[in-house]
Design a protein around this motif. Structure first.
Motif, PDB file in Angstrom:
ATOM      1  N   PRO A   1       0.592   5.945   8.182  1.00 30.27           N
ATOM      2  CA  PRO A   1       1.779   5.153   8.481  1.00 30.27           C
ATOM      3  C   PRO A   1       2.150   5.325   9.947  1.00 30.27           C
ATOM      4  O   PRO A   1       1.812   6.339  10.559  1.00 30.27           O
TER       5      PRO A   1
ATOM      6  N   GLU B   1      -2.412  -0.631   5.539  1.00 32.94           N
ATOM      7  CA  GLU B   1      -1.150  -0.108   5.028  1.00 32.94           C
ATOM      8  C   GLU B   1      -0.492  -1.105   4.067  1.00 32.94           C
ATOM      9  O   GLU B   1      -0.701  -2.311   4.173  1.00 32.94           O
TER      10      GLU B   1
ATOM     11  N   THR C   1      -4.489  -5.170   4.579  1.00 31.41           N
ATOM     12  CA  THR C   1      -3.122  -4.819   4.962  1.00 31.41           C
ATOM     13  C   THR C   1      -2.158  -5.746   4.228  1.00 31.41           C
ATOM     14  O   THR C   1      -2.392  -6.952   4.176  1.00 31.41           O
TER      15      THR C   1
ATOM     16  N   ASP D   1       3.390   2.079   0.676  1.00 29.26           N
ATOM     17  CA  ASP D   1       3.112   3.254   1.500  1.00 29.26           C
ATOM     18  C   ASP D   1       4.346   3.537   2.335  1.00 29.26           C
ATOM     19  O   ASP D   1       4.691   4.673   2.608  1.00 29.26           O
TER      20      ASP D   1
END
Ligand code: ADP
Ligand code: MG
Lengths: 265, 397
Positions: B32, B67, B223, B239
């Protein structure tokens, strides 16, 4: 409302309504039997059934020619109206054009002006250009009259079209033309067809503007009927009326079916 | 068609099920708050005004490759605006957007090479399921045979091969949304945007779809930027959560960070349920105390921003409050309260209490088979560990 009054209303309203319908309908309906008369003169009720008036209609070049002229002009008007009205309706609805309201008002304008005024204006406009008594002037005039109806028909379909679909296609990488032809157009089919039939019908029926801008060579069927009434009073006009009425009703049913089909989607 | 789009994948390796080379670079684990070089999205100082009113103001955000980031916030907080700016559907008033390292601020939408899933599915009603999924591939001028192969592969992936020839309207909402997901992953966009994709589905279906989206995210390494106003959904899937408020980012972090370390009353209130005691800090016995309607509370150690004399709010999560005080009461804050109601939610019991000063308190515990029953109106002493509380700055008016 008191009870007896309501009962009276329940009884009288349909009666009055039907009386009005009949009053409006009868003049059109009465030409049906007359058209199957034996020819020579108007007779109601006809003494015998015959197709004589139809034979005269289809063999007299003046009638038959006016009919094909009407069909050709109506077909061209329907095509031109589609080509012009469809992109215009799409652009006005989707692209946030400056002055969109003004453009829309300009295109819809012919709906607001009395047709007789339009006819006179077009006559005065086409005369110095030497375009009177030409197909092109009639075609242009009718296209101008019919485009608003295409705009209304396509506009209604467009309002039901979810703009997210176009956005989704854009995000997926589609070009603007691809979106128009593969996403928008297929979903407007019914609206376009209804608009085109409308345009066809308007041109096919139109008499006032056509009377101003046509001449002997470019006479349409309604103009021919009008002059036949004034100068000849030939009963063939009954056959012509019946043909026009039946044809118009068929087109109107077609439009209604298209509109219903679209609602179901 | 353009430089942004990924080249078509070789037919032999077109199944999204395989970890094919085209997807391999996406499958790398990422942290992150990734550094700029492995950011899929970089948004800098992004603002959008509508008639002078800010729908989004000065937002800076980075989303790392691979992510799963969720934009969470109440309705009207600017989530869709941010998403639409990234997709290019709207143009920013100010700021910069970088996608995959290149400046995309003014790049046309159809050249950004993204995928998007909408709340209302946005499937083409005049096309079959197969044609819908094939559409983005046709746009990319991919050959017929490869299209057939890839469409059938994604349909298999979402287990809907049997509906290939149906129209979208013949399918259930859940099926339609899975088709719209399939239409998105079939062309391997490196970034998928989702705007409340499960908003139209009922709760049961929603939970199933959450897991399915998570699974696709893990399998494809793509993503994802996901919008929701449902905190549970955000906590389950992300996340990282970006909490939005009034067109600004209120707080961002992992679900745990947002839950356990909210920085504002708004964050604390929006995520999870919370007991909030507004009051004023004062110096006492060398430590800080919070004077509020219910009394003077010991507060956990806090940073230098909290000084005596300033207004502050104490947050205590319901699951940290006990209705009976354990034998060892050291390090605990205790207050008297009256039980108003008790609600049993299967495995959880929730008590609604009121302090003599009229403040509402919610306490929550796990249900036990032989739990001692409390009666409505019972006078009890509730308590919590002082360190389980969290001091927050008072809301600016
Ligand atoms: N096209 C628009 N025109 C005017 N105002 C808009 C438009 N789109 C969004 N807004 C305003 O921007 C704010 C944020 O909207 P939005 O991003 O849709 O919120 P969210 O998706 O978080 O519910 C809202 O106050 C909304 O009214
Ligand atoms: Mg929204």
């Amino acid at each position: 409302m008191t009870r007896p009054l309501r009962t009276a209303a329940v009884f009288f309203v349909p009666v009055v309504a039907w009386a009005c319908y009949l009053f409006l309908l009868l003049p059109s309906v009465i030409v049906f039997p007359i058209s199957f008369g034996t020819g020579g003169e108007f007779e109601f009720p006809p003494r015998a059934f015959s197709l004589e008036l139809y034979r005269q209609f289809f063999t007299d070049a003046a009638w038959w020619g006016a009919m094909t002229q009407s069909l050709m002009i109506a077909l061209m008007t329907a095509l031109a109206t589609t080509v012009l009205g469809l992109p215009a309706a799409y652009a006005l609805q989707r692209a946030s054009l400056p002055g969109a309201g003004l453009i829309n008002g300009f295109i819809m304008g012919p709906l607001l002006v009395p047709v007789i005024v339009l006819g006179l204006g077009l006559y005065l406009q086409f005369a110095p250009w030497n375009l009177l008594n030409r197909d092109v002037s009639l075609f242009l005039s009718h296209t101008m009259l019919a485009v608003p109806f295409m705009m209304i028909s396509v506009g209604a379909s467009l309002r039901h079209l979810d703009p997210t679909l176009e956005n989704a296609a854009l995000i997926m990488g589609a070009s603007k033309p691809a979106i128009f032809f593969k996403v928008v157009l297929p979903q407007l089919k019914a609206g376009i067809a209804a608009g085109a039939l409308f345009a066809f019908l308007i041109s096919f029926d139109e008499v006032i503007v056509a009377y101003f801008v046509t001449g002997p060579e470019t006479q349409t069927l309604p103009v021919k009927m009008y002059s036949a009434m004034r100068w000849e009073l030939s009963p063939v006009i009954a056959a012509a009326s019946t043909l026009v009425t039946v044809f118009s009703i068929l087109l109107a049913i077609g439009i209604m079916m298209l509109q219903r089909k679209e609602k179901q989607q | 068609m353009n430089a942004q789009m990924k080249p078509p994948v070789a037919p032999s390796a077109s199944s999204p099920l395989d970890k094919e080379p085209a997807l391999a670079h996406l499958a790398e684990p990422s942290t992150p708050n990734a550094a700029a070089s492995d950011a899929m999205i970089e948004v800098r100082g992004l603002s959008k005004l509508y008639n002078g009113v800010a729908a989004l103001s000065d937002v800076t955000l980075s989303v790392g490759k691979g992510e799963f980031v969720t934009l969470l916030g109440p309705s009207g907080s600017g989530k869709s605006t941010l998403l639409n700016l990234i997709s290019g559907m709207t143009t920013p008033t100010a700021g910069k957007i970088l996608i995959n390292g290149t400046d995309a601020t003014t790049l046309p939408t159809n050249q950004r090479g993204l995928g998007m899933v909408f709340q209302n599915y946005a499937l083409m009603p005049h096309m079959t399921v197969f044609q819908n999924i094939a559409f983005p591939l046709q746009v990319r001028k991919i050959g017929k045979d490869e299209i057939r192969q890839r469409v059938m592969d994604v349909l298999k992936l979402i287990q809907l091969e049997h509906v290939a020839d149906r129209r979208p309207r013949e399918l259930s909402g859940g099926q339609q949304q899975r088709i719209s997901l399939a239409r998105c992953i079939v062309y391997n966009p490196p970034l998928i945007l989702m705007d409340e994709p499960l908003g139209a589905l009922d709760k049961k279906l929603r939970e199933g779809m959450q897991l399915e989206i998570k699974r696709l995210h893990a399998d494809l390494g793509v993503t994802m930027l996901y919008v929701t106003h449902d905190q549970d959904e955000a906590l389950t899937m992300s996340d990282r959560i970006v909490l939005m408020r009034g067109g600004k980012i209120e707080q961002q972090g992992t679900p745990e960070a947002l839950y356990f370390k909210p920085q504002t009353v708004f964050s604390a209130d929006f995520i999870g349920s919370s007991n909030l005691f507004p009051g004023k800090l004062s110096k006492d016995k060398g430590g800080l105390m919070l004077r509020c309607a219910a009394g003077a509370f010991d507060v956990p150690a806090a940073d230098g921003a909290f000084v005596a004399g300033s207004a502050a709010v104490l947050l205590v999560r319901p699951e940290n409050i006990m209705v009976e005080t354990p034998a060892d009461a050291s390090g605990r804050q205790q207050i008297a309260a009256t039980l108003k109601d008790t609600v049993v939610l299967g495995g959880i019991v929730r008590h609604f209490l009121e302090t003599p000063a009229g403040e509402q308190i919610i306490a929550q515990e796990l249900n036990q088979p032989n739990r001692a029953r409390l009666m409505r109106g019972d006078a009890v002493k509730v308590s919590w560990r002082v360190d389980d509380g969290r001091l927050l700055p008072a809301e600016r008016a």
